[in-house]
Design an enzyme around this catalytic site. Sequence first.
Site, short mmCIF file in Angstrom:
data_model
loop_
_atom_site.label_atom_id
_atom_site.label_comp_id
_atom_site.label_asym_id
_atom_site.label_seq_id
_atom_site.Cartn_x
_atom_site.Cartn_y
_atom_site.Cartn_z
N CYS A 123 -56.56 9.61 -7.45
CA CYS A 123 -57.04 10.98 -7.25
C CYS A 123 -56.69 11.49 -5.85
O CYS A 123 -56.52 10.71 -4.92
CB CYS A 123 -58.55 11.01 -7.39
SG CYS A 123 -59.12 10.37 -8.95
N TRP A 177 -57.20 11.74 -11.49
CA TRP A 177 -56.33 10.91 -12.31
C TRP A 177 -57.26 9.87 -12.91
O TRP A 177 -57.73 8.97 -12.23
CB TRP A 177 -55.25 10.29 -11.42
CG TRP A 177 -54.20 9.63 -12.19
CD1 TRP A 177 -53.13 10.21 -12.80
CD2 TRP A 177 -54.10 8.24 -12.45
NE1 TRP A 177 -52.39 9.26 -13.44
CE2 TRP A 177 -52.95 8.05 -13.24
CE3 TRP A 177 -54.87 7.14 -12.12
CZ2 TRP A 177 -52.56 6.80 -13.69
CZ3 TRP A 177 -54.48 5.89 -12.56
CH2 TRP A 177 -53.33 5.74 -13.34
N ASN A 224 -61.99 9.41 -4.33
CA ASN A 224 -60.79 8.68 -4.73
C ASN A 224 -61.09 7.20 -4.55
O ASN A 224 -61.47 6.78 -3.46
CB ASN A 224 -59.60 9.08 -3.83
CG ASN A 224 -58.38 8.22 -4.09
OD1 ASN A 224 -58.21 7.68 -5.18
ND2 ASN A 224 -57.53 8.09 -3.08
N GLY A 225 -60.95 6.43 -5.63
CA GLY A 225 -61.24 4.99 -5.54
C GLY A 225 -61.98 4.54 -6.79
O GLY A 225 -62.03 5.26 -7.79
N GLU A 251 -37.23 -9.32 -15.46
CA GLU A 251 -37.66 -8.09 -14.77
C GLU A 251 -36.78 -7.83 -13.54
O GLU A 251 -36.39 -6.68 -13.28
CB GLU A 251 -39.15 -8.19 -14.38
CG GLU A 251 -39.70 -7.04 -13.57
CD GLU A 251 -39.57 -5.66 -14.24
OE1 GLU A 251 -39.19 -5.56 -15.41
OE2 GLU A 251 -39.83 -4.66 -13.53
N LYS A 257 -34.45 -4.39 -12.97
CA LYS A 257 -34.48 -3.53 -11.78
C LYS A 257 -33.08 -3.35 -11.21
O LYS A 257 -32.67 -2.24 -10.91
CB LYS A 257 -35.38 -4.13 -10.68
CG LYS A 257 -36.85 -4.15 -10.92
CD LYS A 257 -37.52 -2.80 -10.95
CE LYS A 257 -37.49 -2.14 -12.27
NZ LYS A 257 -38.42 -2.48 -13.28
N GLU A 267 -30.77 -1.20 -13.54
CA GLU A 267 -31.10 0.21 -13.77
C GLU A 267 -30.93 1.08 -12.53
O GLU A 267 -30.62 2.26 -12.64
CB GLU A 267 -32.47 0.40 -14.42
CG GLU A 267 -33.66 0.17 -13.54
CD GLU A 267 -34.99 0.42 -14.26
OE1 GLU A 267 -35.05 1.30 -15.12
OE2 GLU A 267 -35.97 -0.27 -13.92
N HIS A 279 -25.92 -23.02 -22.81
CA HIS A 279 -25.53 -22.81 -24.21
C HIS A 279 -24.64 -21.59 -24.37
O HIS A 279 -24.60 -20.98 -25.43
CB HIS A 279 -26.77 -22.68 -25.10
CG HIS A 279 -27.61 -23.92 -25.11
ND1 HIS A 279 -27.26 -25.06 -25.80
CD2 HIS A 279 -28.76 -24.21 -24.48
CE1 HIS A 279 -28.18 -26.00 -25.61
NE2 HIS A 279 -29.11 -25.50 -24.80
O1 M6R Z 1 -44.37 3.88 -19.95
P1 M6R Z 1 -43.90 2.58 -20.51
O2 M6R Z 1 -44.48 1.38 -19.82
O3 M6R Z 1 -44.12 2.50 -21.99
O4 M6R Z 1 -42.33 2.58 -20.26
C1 M6R Z 1 -41.53 1.55 -20.77
C2 M6R Z 1 -40.12 1.64 -20.27
O5 M6R Z 1 -39.53 2.86 -20.63
C3 M6R Z 1 -40.03 1.48 -18.74
O6 M6R Z 1 -40.60 0.27 -18.33
C4 M6R Z 1 -38.57 1.53 -18.27
O7 M6R Z 1 -37.87 0.45 -18.79
C5 M6R Z 1 -38.48 1.54 -16.75
N1 M6R Z 1 -37.38 2.36 -16.35
C6 M6R Z 1 -38.31 0.17 -16.15
O8 M6R Z 1 -38.15 0.19 -14.78
#
Ligand code: M6R
Length: 607
Positions: A2, A75, A101-102, A479, A483, A486, A502
């Site tokens: 918030c 929020w 906020n908190g 993960e 990152k 993307e 494999h």
């Molecule tokens: O809002 P969501 O967690 O459902 O989103 C899922 C994916 O679209 C989201 O994690 C996307 O892969 C990101 N760009 C990852 O960094």
Amino acid sequence: MCGIFGCVLQKGAVAPLIHSGLKRLEYRGYDSVGIATVFKGRIYLKKDRGKIDEVHARWNLNDLPGKMGIGHTRWATHGAPLQINAHPQVDCSGKVAVIHNGIIENFAELRDELINKNHGFVSKTDTEVIPHLIEENLKTGLDFKEAVREAVTKLEGSYAICVVYSGAPNKIISARKASPLVIGISDKGVCASSDIPTVLPLTNKIIEVNNGEIAVLSEKEVEIRRIESWERISRKPCEITWTLEMAQKQGYPHFMLKEIHEQPSRLQDGLRLQENYLNLLTTFLDRSKEIYLIACGTSYNACVAASYMFSNLCNLITHPVLASEFVEQYGNAVNIDSTILAVSQSGETADVLNAIEYARFRAATILGITNSIGSTLTRVARAYISQQSGPEIGVAATKTFTSQLMVFAQLALHLAKIRGKVSQNQMDYLTEKIQEIPALVEEIIQIQEKKIRKIAKKYKEKACFYFLGRGISTATAIEGRLKLLEIAYIPSIAYPAGESKHGPISLIEQGFPIIFVCPKDSTQKALIGNIMEMKARGGTIIAVVDESNDEIKKLADDYIEIPADIPELWTPIPYVIPLQLFAYYMAIEKGLNPDMPRNLAKSVTVL
Ligand code: M6R
């Protein structure tokens, strides 16, 4: 989270100023808005669900009278985004109004105590206890300042608040514990806010309020005191030179970096989950025959880690499934005995909603973990819990991953307790260790960020990376890969390290970079074997490694150290941090904007 903004002007109407201040917080995301002013011994208040422009069109936020007031963008964390839950929240008499906020952790106990003293509650928020506590203190004869002080000493959790009282027409009282709060001083008046952007049109003279301090704002000055000792603090304002855009990013060059740095405090919020929601979800999971963890992207990667937590701590099989594949892969098998735990930061991802819709039609139980209370996911789920990571603006999800894992870790601990699969000693150890995670993440960022930047510089020309880990570190590896590809557009491959021989190992040639995720855990020996296999073929090893693991440090060409003695199942949270930073700095080295990767949207609302 918030946004709060309070202002006492020397002259003129405050409402339009607060209104425009709140507009400067819009970029963070919010679901409701509200303003209260004090004029001639009365509080005037307007609030509603919706965007600021919509609420203004409905209610006219500018015509609230008076030169002193408070405003809020909400929020949702406790209670759906509804008018009744919007801030300001008021006491029974309507004389005290509060914005916050908190998260107040002990709000349920406080509310019960206040209900026993005949206070009536109208919202589902944790915040509402604050005006009632202040009202109670005013009744005992305390003055406004002392009444607020007494109230905040009862609060557990985090807060930055602004309070107005109709009996004190020229004072706003603010207090802070573990949520941001700054004071702005100008020749037109004094203001307090969670965010510098709101203050900037009025002044660039800022005073920071520290944890455990209270600030009494009047039209020409601010009085700051320690809440506990009541000692008066003298603190000079400093001048800030930030532009609006810099202020919105809190001085960071990108939202992604700001959000990486925010993780320690968001994880701390993640330790403040409501016990009743954790218990409810745990009960549903405990009685399920078949559990699917459904998600996309980063949220899916968190589900992969969660499946290790549930099987190791609770002897519970859960199937992590990419939402877009769910119907084809498992659709026919779904029935009344199935439980879908859908995980989505936005709560609006079309693939996730589509999978849920299908499963609902087949009478499955739908549960959710999301960052967006009020999203479609929260409306269709039988029970859900908030991941508490606050608005995430960077398209690349960072705090989403770690916050979701914090929720999963606590769910797994709760379920392990019910199922009695883990000894009391082990439970105590894991519970103690999860509490340490936010501080560990802070330490990693502080100590390792510079080194990671150098490593990114060194490897910036590489055309492809491998990410390998074993056991739960497989989730960390996938993960880290997501990152990097993307935001830095580097084709990358992630595998469980044991599977690499494999097939994927055929890619390895002299200098091919392989990032190994190496906690000191049960997989260590086997992982060293995988490192040797890669080295034998000329691979370059970058290890994210337990600081006490000299053997792997000697084998690696470069390494990033992580503090020792982290339980295996909690390692994805700290170990992903260097991978997030590596991806970020690779994008920077390549001259790319990490906040706006091409072809991607923050929330993917199409199938
Ligand atoms: O809002 P969501 O967690 O459902 O989103 C899922 C994916 O679209 C989201 O994690 C996307 O892969 C990101 N760009 C990852 O960094």
